[in-house]
Write a protein that holds these residues in place. Structure first.
Motif, short mmCIF file in Angstrom:
data_model
loop_
_atom_site.label_atom_id
_atom_site.label_comp_id
_atom_site.label_asym_id
_atom_site.label_seq_id
_atom_site.Cartn_x
_atom_site.Cartn_y
_atom_site.Cartn_z
N THR A 71 55.50 33.64 -46.57
CA THR A 71 56.06 32.82 -47.65
C THR A 71 57.56 32.68 -47.42
OG1 THR A 71 54.41 33.58 -49.26
CG2 THR A 71 56.42 32.59 -50.13
N ALA A 72 58.04 31.45 -47.46
CA ALA A 72 59.48 31.17 -47.31
C ALA A 72 59.98 30.60 -48.64
CB ALA A 72 59.72 30.18 -46.18
N ARG A 73 61.00 31.24 -49.19
CA ARG A 73 61.62 30.76 -50.44
C ARG A 73 63.07 30.41 -50.15
NH1 ARG A 73 58.33 35.10 -51.99
NH2 ARG A 73 56.69 34.53 -53.49
N PHE A 74 63.53 29.29 -50.71
CA PHE A 74 64.88 28.85 -50.38
C PHE A 74 65.38 27.84 -51.39
CE2 PHE A 74 61.60 26.59 -48.02
CZ PHE A 74 61.84 25.26 -48.31
N GLN A 75 66.68 27.57 -51.29
CA GLN A 75 67.32 26.51 -52.05
C GLN A 75 67.29 25.27 -51.17
OE1 GLN A 75 68.38 26.73 -55.10
NE2 GLN A 75 69.48 24.83 -55.41
N GLN A 76 66.63 24.22 -51.66
CA GLN A 76 66.55 22.98 -50.89
C GLN A 76 67.48 21.94 -51.48
OE1 GLN A 76 62.67 21.13 -49.62
NE2 GLN A 76 63.33 19.59 -51.09
N ALA A 77 68.23 21.30 -50.63
CA ALA A 77 69.14 20.24 -51.07
C ALA A 77 68.77 18.95 -50.35
CB ALA A 77 70.58 20.61 -50.76
N TYR A 78 68.55 17.91 -51.12
CA TYR A 78 68.07 16.64 -50.58
C TYR A 78 69.00 15.50 -50.99
CZ TYR A 78 65.00 12.50 -50.23
OH TYR A 78 64.47 11.25 -49.97
N SER A 79 69.29 14.62 -50.06
CA SER A 79 70.08 13.44 -50.37
C SER A 79 69.49 12.26 -49.62
CB SER A 79 71.54 13.65 -49.94
OG SER A 79 72.27 12.46 -50.15
N SER A 80 69.29 11.15 -50.35
CA SER A 80 68.83 9.92 -49.69
C SER A 80 69.36 8.74 -50.47
CB SER A 80 67.30 9.87 -49.62
OG SER A 80 66.74 9.70 -50.88
N ASP A 81 70.05 7.85 -49.80
CA ASP A 81 70.60 6.67 -50.44
C ASP A 81 71.39 7.07 -51.70
OD1 ASP A 81 69.27 5.40 -48.40
OD2 ASP A 81 67.56 4.80 -49.62
N ASN A 82 70.89 6.78 -52.89
CA ASN A 82 71.65 7.05 -54.12
C ASN A 82 71.22 8.32 -54.85
OD1 ASN A 82 73.18 4.68 -53.86
ND2 ASN A 82 71.57 3.46 -54.79
N ILE A 83 70.37 9.13 -54.23
CA ILE A 83 69.86 10.32 -54.91
C ILE A 83 70.45 11.58 -54.29
CG2 ILE A 83 67.80 11.68 -55.42
CD1 ILE A 83 66.21 9.11 -55.47
N ASN A 84 71.01 12.45 -55.13
CA ASN A 84 71.55 13.73 -54.69
C ASN A 84 71.09 14.80 -55.68
OD1 ASN A 84 73.60 13.05 -52.44
ND2 ASN A 84 74.12 11.62 -54.08
N VAL A 85 70.11 15.62 -55.29
CA VAL A 85 69.59 16.64 -56.18
C VAL A 85 69.24 17.89 -55.37
CG1 VAL A 85 68.73 15.22 -58.06
CG2 VAL A 85 67.37 15.49 -55.99
N SER A 86 69.08 19.03 -56.08
CA SER A 86 68.74 20.28 -55.39
C SER A 86 67.84 21.13 -56.24
CB SER A 86 70.03 21.05 -55.04
OG SER A 86 70.68 21.48 -56.21
N GLY A 87 67.14 22.07 -55.63
CA GLY A 87 66.22 22.92 -56.38
C GLY A 87 65.61 24.00 -55.50
N ARG A 88 64.95 24.96 -56.14
CA ARG A 88 64.26 26.02 -55.44
C ARG A 88 62.92 25.52 -54.91
NH1 ARG A 88 66.94 29.94 -53.49
NH2 ARG A 88 65.01 31.14 -53.38
N LYS A 89 62.53 26.04 -53.76
CA LYS A 89 61.26 25.64 -53.18
C LYS A 89 60.63 26.82 -52.46
CE LYS A 89 59.09 21.66 -51.07
NZ LYS A 89 59.31 20.26 -50.69
N SER A 90 59.30 26.84 -52.44
CA SER A 90 58.55 27.86 -51.72
C SER A 90 57.54 27.20 -50.81
CB SER A 90 57.82 28.79 -52.70
OG SER A 90 58.71 29.50 -53.51
N LEU A 91 57.40 27.73 -49.61
CA LEU A 91 56.39 27.27 -48.66
C LEU A 91 55.50 28.45 -48.30
CD1 LEU A 91 58.52 25.11 -46.16
CD2 LEU A 91 57.19 24.31 -48.13
N ASP A 92 54.20 28.32 -48.54
CA ASP A 92 53.23 29.30 -48.05
C ASP A 92 52.76 28.82 -46.69
OD1 ASP A 92 53.46 30.77 -50.36
OD2 ASP A 92 51.77 29.77 -51.35
N MET A 93 52.74 29.72 -45.71
CA MET A 93 52.48 29.33 -44.33
C MET A 93 51.45 30.26 -43.69
SD MET A 93 56.47 28.52 -43.31
CE MET A 93 56.11 27.29 -42.04
N VAL A 94 50.76 29.73 -42.69
CA VAL A 94 49.82 30.53 -41.91
C VAL A 94 50.13 30.35 -40.44
CG1 VAL A 94 47.96 30.43 -43.60
CG2 VAL A 94 48.11 28.66 -41.84
N LYS A 95 49.78 31.36 -39.64
CA LYS A 95 50.04 31.28 -38.21
C LYS A 95 48.81 30.74 -37.50
CE LYS A 95 52.15 33.90 -34.45
NZ LYS A 95 52.66 35.23 -34.03
N LYS A 96 48.99 29.66 -36.78
CA LYS A 96 47.94 29.04 -35.98
C LYS A 96 48.40 29.04 -34.53
CE LYS A 96 45.24 27.91 -39.45
NZ LYS A 96 43.90 28.53 -39.63
N GLY A 97 47.81 29.93 -33.73
CA GLY A 97 48.28 30.07 -32.36
C GLY A 97 49.67 30.66 -32.37
#
Length: 342
Positions: free
Chosen positions: A304-330
């Motif tokens: 599990t990866a937890r982090f602060q994600q910051a995203y900007s595209s064109d006229n949008i600038n926002v940020s927030g917490r995000k979590s990714l659950d991951m599995v190992k394949k090979g």
């Protein structure tokens, strides 16, 4: 209370006779949907930092003035408008805050957080049907929004408490209602006494109570494999590669970061989800996805990866917490689940 990630707003005196669990109001420092998040230009960042500083100091009037000055030049700035709504809430102006968040949902219906905060404000006015509707919109916009799911449970509990109380008034001899009402009261009373810490451990399996007839001690859980620093580095590298592919609009690499077992939100099929992501990403003139405060936990083939994600595209600038659950394949770590606002 979570700070600065969350501000908590409770039902006010006279409106929470039985339900004492507060609904949580997301703070703007991490609020607007992580599905849209990103680094801010320096001039704007200074304004946000100053408004947040004034809020932390309790100088709400000055903070609101600063926010209004910023919005005079950038009236559609979703992040500052959200922050303005938080200021109005914290300074005891719920009617103004409701107007601010309502207009924000009209202009940016893809953002779940304004709906969540509207629900908190409606709950504070005992308008629980409106609170429920707002939270359902938040969840429809982002099915992985954990805060809205929890708040919706609180609202349903309050509505149930009111219904049970009414049932007792109409039929005091109904012996089946009182235990249900007592259960709700005890549930939230216990939850308030043992307030949950800011970061709760994830429950990975249901807890089954032992049989009353059983006297055997529960077996000791098997020790989880100890993750090596190399494994954590591999997960971190996979997260950064995913963010880089998103930023560069490399759809093959971006979509390839998701495991075949990844379950898209909103009940979409994998093909529909991929088409939706392409429609959101490819037309953008620019995208910048930043990752900070990255924390990785690894157990065997899962991480599990937890982090602060910051995203900007064109006229949008926002940020927030995000979590990714991951599995190992090979030799690769792939995403099986992603969630925001937690």
């Amino acid at each position: 209370m979570k700070t600065p990630s969350f501000l908590q707003a409770q039902f006010r005196s006279g409106t929470r006779a039985t339900v004492t669990q507060p609904l949580r109001l997301m703070a703007m420092s991490v609020a607007l949907s992580a599905a849209l998040s990103a680094p801010l230009v320096m001039a704007q960042s200074d304004d946000y930092a100053e408004v947040n500083r004034l809020m932390r100091a309790g100088q709400f009037s000055e903070a609101l003035t600063k926010a209004d000055q910023h919005l005079a030049n950038k009236p559609r700035d979703a992040q500052m408008r959200f922050l303005k709504g938080v200021i109005q809430t914290e300074s005891g102006k719920p009617t103004d805050a409701i107007a601010t968040f309502s207009k924000l949902t009209e202009d940016y219906p893809e953002l779940p957080e304004p709906y969540n905060n509207l629900a908190v404000l409606y709950a504070g006015q005992s308008q629980f049907d409106k609170a429920r509707a707002a939270l359902e919109m938040a969840i429809r916009t982002n099915p992985s929004y954990a805060t809205a799911h929890e708040n919706l449970g609180d609202v349903y509990a309050k509505l149930a408490s009111q219904a049970y109380s009414k049932a007792l008034q109409l039929d005091s001899g109904n012996t089946g209602v009182a235990p249900k009402l007592s259960l709700i009261r005890n549930l939230f009373s216990a939850d308030t006494k043992s307030a949950r810490p800011a970061t709760a451990a994830a429950v990975t399996s249901p807890v089954t109570p032992p049989s009353a007839a059983s006297t055997k001690p529960a077996p000791a859980p098997a020790a989880a494999p100890v993750a090596t620093s190399g494994e954590k580095n591999d997960v971190e590298a996979a997260v950064q590669a995913w963010a880089k592919a998103w930023s560069s609009k490399d759809m093959q690499s971006y979509l390839g970061a998701y495991a075949p077992s990844f379950t898209p939100p909103k009940g979409q099929s994998r093909s529909d989800w991929e088409a939706d992501r392409k429609a959101r990403i490819v037309p953008r003139t620019r995208i910048d996805v930043g990752i900070s405060d990255l924390s990785v936990s690894v157990q065997g083939e899962r991480a599990t990866a937890r982090f602060q994600q910051a995203y900007s595209s064109d006229n949008i600038n926002v940020s927030g917490r995000k979590s990714l659950d991951m599995v190992k394949k090979g030799d690769r770590w792939l995403i099986v689940r992603e969630s925001t606002g937690s």
